[in-house]
Design a protein around this motif. Sequence first.
Motif, PDB file in Angstrom:
ATOM      1  N   GLN A 148      48.114  48.929  10.455  1.00 20.69           N
ATOM      2  CA  GLN A 148      48.143  50.032  11.436  1.00 20.69           C
ATOM      3  C   GLN A 148      48.072  49.734  12.888  1.00 20.69           C
ATOM      4  OE1 GLN A 148      45.015  52.998  10.121  1.00 20.69           O
ATOM      5  NE2 GLN A 148      45.815  52.840   8.123  1.00 20.69           N
ATOM      6  N   GLU A 149      46.995  48.575  13.105  1.00 23.33           N
ATOM      7  CA  GLU A 149      46.583  48.313  14.410  1.00 23.33           C
ATOM      8  C   GLU A 149      47.256  46.870  15.032  1.00 23.33           C
ATOM      9  OE1 GLU A 149      42.321  48.239  15.066  1.00 23.33           O
ATOM     10  OE2 GLU A 149      41.859  49.856  13.483  1.00 23.33           O
ATOM     11  N   LYS A 150      48.271  46.452  14.253  1.00 17.45           N
ATOM     12  CA  LYS A 150      49.047  45.247  14.596  1.00 17.45           C
ATOM     13  C   LYS A 150      48.252  44.163  15.247  1.00 17.45           C
ATOM     14  CE  LYS A 150      52.687  47.713  13.262  1.00 17.45           C
ATOM     15  NZ  LYS A 150      53.335  47.328  11.974  1.00 17.45           N
ATOM     16  N   LYS A 151      47.034  43.791  14.632  1.00 20.83           N
ATOM     17  CA  LYS A 151      46.139  42.884  15.264  1.00 20.83           C
ATOM     18  C   LYS A 151      45.978  41.749  14.213  1.00 20.83           C
ATOM     19  CE  LYS A 151      43.467  45.814  18.065  1.00 20.83           C
ATOM     20  NZ  LYS A 151      41.890  46.641  18.461  1.00 20.83           N
ATOM     21  N   PRO A 152      45.553  40.568  14.503  1.00 19.37           N
ATOM     22  CA  PRO A 152      45.442  39.354  13.601  1.00 19.37           C
ATOM     23  C   PRO A 152      44.294  39.831  12.685  1.00 19.37           C
ATOM     24  CG  PRO A 152      45.596  38.543  15.994  1.00 19.37           C
ATOM     25  CD  PRO A 152      45.503  39.901  15.715  1.00 19.37           C
ATOM     26  N   LEU A 153      44.262  39.478  11.435  1.00 17.10           N
ATOM     27  CA  LEU A 153      43.381  39.771  10.299  1.00 17.10           C
ATOM     28  C   LEU A 153      41.965  39.454  10.700  1.00 17.10           C
ATOM     29  CD1 LEU A 153      42.887  41.328   7.573  1.00 17.10           C
ATOM     30  CD2 LEU A 153      43.205  38.858   6.545  1.00 17.10           C
ATOM     31  N   GLY A 154      41.797  38.181  11.288  1.00 19.00           N
ATOM     32  CA  GLY A 154      40.445  37.852  11.896  1.00 19.00           C
ATOM     33  C   GLY A 154      39.889  38.704  12.597  1.00 19.00           C
TER      34      GLY A 154
ATOM     35  N   VAL B 176      36.342  40.835  12.251  1.00 18.20           N
ATOM     36  CA  VAL B 176      35.210  40.786  13.345  1.00 18.20           C
ATOM     37  C   VAL B 176      34.959  42.338  14.063  1.00 18.20           C
ATOM     38  CG1 VAL B 176      34.373  39.954  15.454  1.00 18.20           C
ATOM     39  CG2 VAL B 176      35.590  38.558  13.429  1.00 18.20           C
ATOM     40  N   GLU B 177      36.050  42.958  14.485  1.00 13.75           N
ATOM     41  CA  GLU B 177      35.833  44.269  15.021  1.00 13.75           C
ATOM     42  C   GLU B 177      35.208  45.129  14.187  1.00 13.75           C
ATOM     43  OE1 GLU B 177      39.504  45.424  16.735  1.00 13.75           O
ATOM     44  OE2 GLU B 177      39.534  43.920  18.362  1.00 13.75           O
ATOM     45  N   LYS B 178      35.398  45.145  12.868  1.00 14.44           N
ATOM     46  CA  LYS B 178      34.958  46.174  11.951  1.00 14.44           C
ATOM     47  C   LYS B 178      33.630  45.782  11.348  1.00 14.44           C
ATOM     48  CE  LYS B 178      38.746  48.647  12.601  1.00 14.44           C
ATOM     49  NZ  LYS B 178      38.558  49.644  13.652  1.00 14.44           N
ATOM     50  N   GLY B 179      32.936  44.870  11.607  1.00 18.01           N
ATOM     51  CA  GLY B 179      31.930  44.207  11.267  1.00 18.01           C
ATOM     52  C   GLY B 179      31.669  43.613   9.720  1.00 18.01           C
ATOM     53  N   PHE B 180      33.004  43.348   9.384  1.00 15.98           N
ATOM     54  CA  PHE B 180      32.807  42.745   7.946  1.00 15.98           C
ATOM     55  C   PHE B 180      32.294  41.390   7.979  1.00 15.98           C
ATOM     56  CE2 PHE B 180      36.515  45.736   7.040  1.00 15.98           C
ATOM     57  CZ  PHE B 180      35.781  46.564   6.395  1.00 15.98           C
ATOM     58  N   VAL B 181      32.665  40.418   8.869  1.00 19.56           N
ATOM     59  CA  VAL B 181      32.093  39.165   9.194  1.00 19.56           C
ATOM     60  C   VAL B 181      32.070  38.772  10.503  1.00 19.56           C
ATOM     61  CG1 VAL B 181      33.268  37.951   7.066  1.00 19.56           C
ATOM     62  CG2 VAL B 181      34.528  38.260   9.223  1.00 19.56           C
ATOM     63  N   THR B 182      31.550  37.624  10.827  1.00 19.66           N
ATOM     64  CA  THR B 182      31.544  37.210  12.223  1.00 19.66           C
ATOM     65  C   THR B 182      32.443  36.030  12.419  1.00 19.66           C
ATOM     66  OG1 THR B 182      29.773  35.653  11.791  1.00 19.66           O
ATOM     67  CG2 THR B 182      28.986  37.767  12.513  1.00 19.66           C
TER      68      THR B 182
ATOM     69  N   ASN C 123      31.643  33.070  13.360  1.00 20.12           N
ATOM     70  CA  ASN C 123      30.874  31.948  12.853  1.00 20.12           C
ATOM     71  C   ASN C 123      31.343  31.960  11.226  1.00 20.12           C
ATOM     72  OD1 ASN C 123      30.250  30.502  15.190  1.00 20.12           O
ATOM     73  ND2 ASN C 123      28.008  31.193  14.825  1.00 20.12           N
ATOM     74  N   ASP C 124      31.183  33.270  10.573  1.00 20.84           N
ATOM     75  CA  ASP C 124      31.599  33.124   9.330  1.00 20.84           C
ATOM     76  C   ASP C 124      32.873  32.585   8.845  1.00 20.84           C
ATOM     77  OD1 ASP C 124      29.024  34.511   8.767  1.00 20.84           O
ATOM     78  OD2 ASP C 124      29.761  36.410   9.031  1.00 20.84           O
ATOM     79  N   ILE C 125      33.716  33.041   9.719  1.00 22.80           N
ATOM     80  CA  ILE C 125      35.143  32.646   9.372  1.00 22.80           C
ATOM     81  C   ILE C 125      35.210  31.072   9.627  1.00 22.80           C
ATOM     82  CG2 ILE C 125      37.511  32.793  10.293  1.00 22.80           C
ATOM     83  CD1 ILE C 125      37.111  35.694  11.083  1.00 22.80           C
ATOM     84  N   ALA C 126      34.844  30.704  10.697  1.00 23.87           N
ATOM     85  CA  ALA C 126      34.866  29.168  10.971  1.00 23.87           C
ATOM     86  C   ALA C 126      34.112  28.485   9.891  1.00 23.87           C
ATOM     87  CB  ALA C 126      34.175  28.799  12.431  1.00 23.87           C
ATOM     88  N   THR C 127      32.903  28.790   9.465  1.00 24.80           N
ATOM     89  CA  THR C 127      32.139  28.140   8.447  1.00 24.80           C
ATOM     90  C   THR C 127      32.932  28.076   7.178  1.00 24.80           C
ATOM     91  OG1 THR C 127      30.057  28.972   9.425  1.00 24.80           O
ATOM     92  CG2 THR C 127      29.937  28.207   7.165  1.00 24.80           C
TER      93      THR C 127
END
Length: 578
Positions: free
Chosen positions: A35-41, A45-51, A53-57
């Motif tokens: 819907q929003e046409k943005k990258p999954l990451g 992060v915007e919806k507060g599922f992960v940070t 840093n979580d993705i990089a880790t």
Amino acid sequence: MSSETFQYKRLGEILIENNYLTEKEIELAVNLQKQEKKPLGQILVEKGFVTWNDIATALSKQYSLPFLESVSEIEPDPDAIGILSKHNIENWRAIPFSKDEDRTLKILIDQTNSLPSIKRDIQFITGYNPSFYIVSKPNLDFLLKELFGSSIGSVEDLKSSIEVTSGKSDSVLDLETVSQMTDIDKESNADSAPVIKFVNEMIMGAISQEASDIHIEPQEKNVRIRFRVDGLLRKISEYPIKLHNSIVSRIKIISKLDIAERRLPQDGKFFVRVKGEQYDFRVSTMPSIFGEKLVLRLLRVSNSTKRLDNLGLSEYNYKRLNYLLQSPYGILLVTGPTGSGKSTTLVGILNQLKEVTNNMITVEDPVEYSVTGITQCQVQPEIGLTFARYLRAILRQDPDIIMVGEIRDKETAILAMEASMTGHLVLSTLHTNTASAAINRLVNMGIEADVLGVSLIGIVAQRLVRTLCDSCKKKVPLVSEEMEKIASQLQPGQPEYFTYIPEGCQQCRKTGYRGRTAIHEVLIMDKKLRSLMLENTPERIVEEYARKAGMRTMFEDGIHKALMGITSIDEIKRVAIE
């Protein structure tokens, strides 16, 4: 990590496997992404599922790469950064920050897309073995902004903004077309596409670093690439000697040179357009014991529109030079060594004098800058079209102002003097160290002192000096008594004098300098100087009188600019003699 063991997985899969997300949360995020046409990451992060840093880790765990949580204490080594071009760093989101003696290049990344191909490309382009470190996206963005101070470009932006055109062809080649040109040296086993890509990246790297020259220097086992930035050569990278013939052939193709001729020097040219700005490349090849050495000189075409007041002249010297340009006839010389900006100064003078009522003709070797509204001619010694022969023809073309690219011999000098004595303003260059030395140089060429005294109206000598980085220069009191004495003559009546020193920051690659400007001395001929010439007076006495008559030496002009915070006293001492 090796490309053979690397198995690419989607970000969602990695986060689930490492227990950062559930399948339901990923499914929800994927639907939001559509819907929003943005990258999954970014969605996660915007919806507060992960940070971030979580993705990089998670990426570091999945691919066994070290994770750096903070970059605040990382100060990338400028030599390491210079190994990759700005375009590659931004396109791959890969920042070199350290290099080891075993040719390991440590690189910060924030994603693993196409990592095997990035690793292969880095190995090919640089000869280094990359070692990757994961950081979060905000941390990498921060470092990129610190390094380049601009938003991150994409490969699509580059494709739409760069065109390469060969020297004698009207066809324009974008990156897609260039990649199809495979007429590379048949003796090489190297695939043409990487060679084309390598040459394009080298050209883009030189443009992004504002280099004036590219030096490609074959040695016994490797070929060294150096850029001349702010007047100093800087090593950029190396590649194996076995690839050299292919890379030389690629450059020869776009420069319209003979790829089969390796025994004799050749000269060619091509130009590149980047985001509307055109850069001309003058290509010179020269055989050496390990292969052909190439030097590519970069000329920014927008410099051809500069006027005299855009050339960094001090107000004092600007007024003196402008006074000389009011003369309706006579010869004005611009002197200095190769690469001192003489051609740029002449272009500024031409633009200053350019009027519809003037017939202006130049003869040059080569024509470096195209100036609209002026007839420009290029010498061709191989067919006998020399400076002297052109000058004879120009005098029959009813000229008002003549520019001779360089006075190299007695015949050209005599014709230029004669032209200046018959009602024409003549501009030319000469290779001498100082303004006063130009007089002796012309006399030694065989020009009679009385002829020189009648025709010569003035001499401008110049050098280029590095300008201080505005982001890190530091103001300090002037403590040298010798420098204070000069400062008091240049800026009388001040209670205290200050200058500036370089400190070094990321913006200037820790050098303390960014860009260059010129320092000048403007000698104006008068009756006394003409009489000294007739008496064959030594250069030292000529200079002493010129200074009494108002000429500032290049050293004094440099100190004036150091007091203004434009450059440093150490830089002036490096370039000019006191």
